[in-house]
Design a protein around this motif. Structure first.
Motif, PDB file in Angstrom:
ATOM      1  N   UNK A 176       0.874  -1.175   0.000  1.00 40.03           N
ATOM      2  CA  UNK A 176       0.000   0.000   0.000  1.00 40.03           C
ATOM      3  C   UNK A 176       0.909   1.222   0.000  1.00 40.03           C
ATOM      4  N   UNK A 177       1.075   1.816  -1.141  1.00 40.57           N
ATOM      5  CA  UNK A 177       1.992   2.947  -1.257  1.00 40.57           C
ATOM      6  C   UNK A 177       1.227   4.261  -1.201  1.00 40.57           C
ATOM      7  N   UNK A 178       1.547   5.068  -0.207  1.00 41.29           N
ATOM      8  CA  UNK A 178       0.912   6.375  -0.060  1.00 41.29           C
ATOM      9  C   UNK A 178       1.978   7.437  -0.291  1.00 41.29           C
ATOM     10  N   UNK A 179       1.912   8.055  -1.439  1.00 40.57           N
ATOM     11  CA  UNK A 179       2.909   9.083  -1.735  1.00 40.57           C
ATOM     12  C   UNK A 179       2.686  10.300  -0.850  1.00 40.57           C
ATOM     13  N   UNK A 180       3.749  10.985  -0.545  1.00 38.03           N
ATOM     14  CA  UNK A 180       3.663  12.155   0.326  1.00 38.03           C
ATOM     15  C   UNK A 180       4.251  13.371  -0.375  1.00 38.03           C
ATOM     16  N   UNK A 181       3.598  14.492  -0.193  1.00 45.98           N
ATOM     17  CA  UNK A 181       4.090  15.735  -0.801  1.00 45.98           C
ATOM     18  C   UNK A 181       5.044  16.465   0.142  1.00 45.98           C
ATOM     19  N   UNK A 277       3.083   6.305  16.471  1.00 47.48           N
ATOM     20  CA  UNK A 277       3.161   4.835  16.328  1.00 47.48           C
ATOM     21  C   UNK A 277       2.378   4.301  15.141  1.00 47.48           C
ATOM     22  N   UNK A 278       1.173   4.834  14.889  1.00 45.98           N
ATOM     23  CA  UNK A 278       0.380   4.347  13.758  1.00 45.98           C
ATOM     24  C   UNK A 278       1.082   4.621  12.432  1.00 45.98           C
ATOM     25  N   UNK A 279       1.755   5.761  12.339  1.00 48.40           N
ATOM     26  CA  UNK A 279       2.479   6.074  11.117  1.00 48.40           C
ATOM     27  C   UNK A 279       3.595   5.059  10.903  1.00 48.40           C
ATOM     28  N   UNK A 280       4.347   4.797  11.970  1.00 48.80           N
ATOM     29  CA  UNK A 280       5.433   3.824  11.874  1.00 48.80           C
ATOM     30  C   UNK A 280       4.886   2.452  11.498  1.00 48.80           C
ATOM     31  N   UNK A 281       3.792   2.048  12.144  1.00 49.04           N
ATOM     32  CA  UNK A 281       3.182   0.739  11.903  1.00 49.04           C
ATOM     33  C   UNK A 281       2.785   0.571  10.436  1.00 49.04           C
ATOM     34  N   UNK A 282       2.040   1.537   9.897  1.00 49.97           N
ATOM     35  CA  UNK A 282       1.580   1.429   8.510  1.00 49.97           C
ATOM     36  C   UNK A 282       2.745   1.512   7.520  1.00 49.97           C
ATOM     37  N   UNK A 283       3.732   2.331   7.835  1.00 54.74           N
ATOM     38  CA  UNK A 283       4.874   2.453   6.945  1.00 54.74           C
ATOM     39  C   UNK A 283       5.689   1.165   6.910  1.00 54.74           C
ATOM     40  N   UNK A 320       6.936  16.104  11.268  1.00 47.99           N
ATOM     41  CA  UNK A 320       5.666  16.756  10.957  1.00 47.99           C
ATOM     42  C   UNK A 320       4.499  15.868  11.406  1.00 47.99           C
ATOM     43  N   UNK A 321       3.927  16.174  12.560  1.00 47.17           N
ATOM     44  CA  UNK A 321       2.843  15.374  13.132  1.00 47.17           C
ATOM     45  C   UNK A 321       1.582  15.466  12.275  1.00 47.17           C
ATOM     46  N   UNK A 322       1.282  16.673  11.774  1.00 48.34           N
ATOM     47  CA  UNK A 322       0.076  16.864  10.950  1.00 48.34           C
ATOM     48  C   UNK A 322       0.168  16.017   9.685  1.00 48.34           C
ATOM     49  N   UNK A 323       1.332  16.012   9.062  1.00 49.67           N
ATOM     50  CA  UNK A 323       1.518  15.217   7.847  1.00 49.67           C
ATOM     51  C   UNK A 323       1.397  13.727   8.147  1.00 49.67           C
ATOM     52  N   UNK A 324       1.935  13.288   9.276  1.00 54.21           N
ATOM     53  CA  UNK A 324       1.833  11.875   9.657  1.00 54.21           C
ATOM     54  C   UNK A 324       0.368  11.469   9.831  1.00 54.21           C
ATOM     55  N   UNK A 325      -0.422  12.334  10.484  1.00 51.80           N
ATOM     56  CA  UNK A 325      -1.846  12.042  10.692  1.00 51.80           C
ATOM     57  C   UNK A 325      -2.588  11.957   9.350  1.00 51.80           C
ATOM     58  N   UNK A 326      -2.228  12.848   8.438  1.00 52.11           N
ATOM     59  CA  UNK A 326      -2.864  12.834   7.118  1.00 52.11           C
ATOM     60  C   UNK A 326      -2.570  11.519   6.400  1.00 52.11           C
ATOM     61  N   UNK A 327      -1.311  11.084   6.456  1.00 55.80           N
ATOM     62  CA  UNK A 327      -0.921   9.842   5.787  1.00 55.80           C
ATOM     63  C   UNK A 327      -1.553   8.635   6.470  1.00 55.80           C
ATOM     64  N   UNK A 328      -1.649   8.675   7.810  1.00 56.21           N
ATOM     65  CA  UNK A 328      -2.312   7.591   8.553  1.00 56.21           C
ATOM     66  C   UNK A 328      -3.750   7.429   8.071  1.00 56.21           C
ATOM     67  N   UNK A 329      -4.461   8.529   7.933  1.00 52.45           N
ATOM     68  CA  UNK A 329      -5.859   8.468   7.486  1.00 52.45           C
ATOM     69  C   UNK A 329      -5.974   7.876   6.081  1.00 52.45           C
ATOM     70  N   UNK A 330      -5.024   8.219   5.238  1.00 47.44           N
ATOM     71  CA  UNK A 330      -5.043   7.668   3.884  1.00 47.44           C
ATOM     72  C   UNK A 330      -4.763   6.166   3.902  1.00 47.44           C
ATOM     73  N   UNK A 331      -3.824   5.748   4.742  1.00 49.98           N
ATOM     74  CA  UNK A 331      -3.555   4.317   4.902  1.00 49.98           C
ATOM     75  C   UNK A 331      -4.798   3.583   5.385  1.00 49.98           C
ATOM     76  N   UNK A 333      -7.971   4.372   5.061  1.00 52.86           N
ATOM     77  CA  UNK A 333      -8.996   4.276   4.028  1.00 52.86           C
ATOM     78  C   UNK A 333      -8.663   3.166   3.035  1.00 52.86           C
ATOM     79  N   UNK A 334      -7.394   3.098   2.657  1.00 48.49           N
ATOM     80  CA  UNK A 334      -6.972   2.044   1.728  1.00 48.49           C
ATOM     81  C   UNK A 334      -7.126   0.681   2.385  1.00 48.49           C
ATOM     82  N   UNK A 335      -6.730   0.574   3.654  1.00 50.86           N
ATOM     83  CA  UNK A 335      -6.839  -0.700   4.373  1.00 50.86           C
ATOM     84  C   UNK A 335      -8.296  -1.125   4.512  1.00 50.86           C
ATOM     85  N   UNK A 336      -9.177  -0.184   4.793  1.00 49.08           N
ATOM     86  CA  UNK A 336     -10.598  -0.490   4.924  1.00 49.08           C
ATOM     87  C   UNK A 336     -11.170  -1.018   3.615  1.00 49.08           C
TER      88      UNK A 336
END
Length: 358
Positions: A176-181, A277-283, A320-331, A333-336
């Motif tokens: 599951x690749x989530x590109x980041x800007x 932790x969730x960011x690390x886990x999904x990554x 960047x905590x805000x960016x990590x949260x954004x990427x977590x949410x995208x992960x 949605x893809x996982x769901x």
């Protein structure tokens, strides 16, 4: 049409075998396939023909007594077996009345439904009283036509099933690749300023309970057993677990949830609160296949320290905590979406065919 349930011992005989060993196969090479307990039904080797001390069989069903227990195969050729694979022959009064393909599916479904698995063998004494359904016509004869209809329907579903299983396999093994800007900063799990990693402790069989605190081992998703108390401490942070042996996977255990672990399970905790932790886990999940960890190349403490990944940072160079949260949410949605697709595929892949309505 009516269905009549009959035990296997009424329909089949179970001849004695002289199960051969892998050493015997090596020492007696030939062209006759030897079957063991593989789920695939692929021979484990080949031996010479007409060896006096072993028995050969042909044109019969055979089931896996051990190994991938409960799977059934029809062999229309000459073969022999190890002790893990056992033949069965139709009794004379049923010859020509029960189709091999029909019986194979019915028996396999019956055996698997009884919960046979690795470590729970399916010997003759355990399966002989298991029943299968046979279709009877109005003339009180076993219906060949209904068996053929069943086989056609089963094969039709199996073709769809096999295609979906291919898609499921691709889905389960896909990244599951989530590109980041955002600008990224590479970190290593061995960096002690950010991470604390450890291996669990050995758990003795006598200490394993049926209820209590979950114990995780090489399968970090499903508890290995339960304990009266944990062999770990510090539960005020989330824990990311990985399996050192077997299939390499990660699991995230939320903080304040007490658990224990064996020496086949690793534990990662994050020391910097700006690394989520969730960011690390999904990554780590997203890049898991790139490590190459498996039963041979183990995810030992030293090897896991070499794992690196990137974390988004701000213009000032902070995580960047805000960016990590954004990427977590995208992960998420893809996982769901992925999980919904898997559930739908499994519903089609594991259907039950009711012959009574065919």
């Amino acid at each position: 049409m009516k269905m009549i349930s009959k035990p296997l011992k009424e329909i089949y005989t179970f001849p004695a075998i002289r199960g051969i060993t892998e050493e015997f196969i090596v020492n007696n090479p030939g062209n006759i396939p030897v079957y063991g307990g593989r789920k695939t039904g692929i021979p484990i080797g080949y031996v010479a023909d007409d060896i006096e001390e072993i028995k050969y069989f042909e044109n019969c069903l055979a089931w896996n007594r051990q190994g991938s227990v409960g799977y059934v195969f029809y062999h229309d050729h000459k073969f022999t077996t190890t002790d893990d694979h056992r033949p069965m022959f139709l009794k004379s009064e049923y010859a020509g009345k029960v189709l091999p393909d029909y019986a194979r599916v019915q028996i396999e479904n019956a055996l698997l439904s009884h919960g046979f698995r690795w470590g729970k063998t399916a010997g003759i004494s355990k399966i002989k009283d298991i029943c299968i359904d046979l279709p009877y016509s109005k003339q009180e004869q076993i219906s060949i036509d209904k068996q053929k209809e069943f086989i056609d329907k089963y094969n039709e579903i199996s073709n769809v099933r096999n295609k979906l299983l291919t898609y499921l396999d691709i889905l389960n093994n896909s990244l599951i690749t989530v590109s980041s800007r955002y600008e990224q900063f590479a970190v290593s799990l061995g960096d002690e300023q950010y991470f604390s990693i450890m291996i669990g402790k050995r758990v003795l069989k006598k200490d394993i309970l049926e209820k209590g605190i979950p114990i995780y081992s090489s399968n970090v998703k499903i508890p290995f057993g339960y304990a009266s108390k944990s062999n770990l401490n510090n539960f005020d942070k989330d824990s990311i677990l990985w399996g050192i042996d077997g299939n390499f996977i990660w699991n995230l255990i939320p903080k304040n949830k007490i658990f224990a672990s064996t020496d086949h399970c690793g534990r990662l905790q994050i020391l910097d609160e700006s690394i989520l932790p969730e960011y690390v886990y999904y990554t780590l999940i997203e890049s898991a296949s790139s490590y190459g960890f498996n039963r041979t190349f183990r995810a030992s403490l030293n090897n896991i320290k070499e794992v690196t990944f990137s974390i988004p940072i701000t213009k000032e160079g902070n995580f960047n905590v805000i960016a990590q949260k954004e990427i977590i949410n995208r992960y998420k949605k893809i996982e769901s979406t992925k999980n919904k697709i898997i559930r739908l595929i499994n519903q089609v892949v594991n259907p039950s065919i009711d012959i009574s309505i065919i």
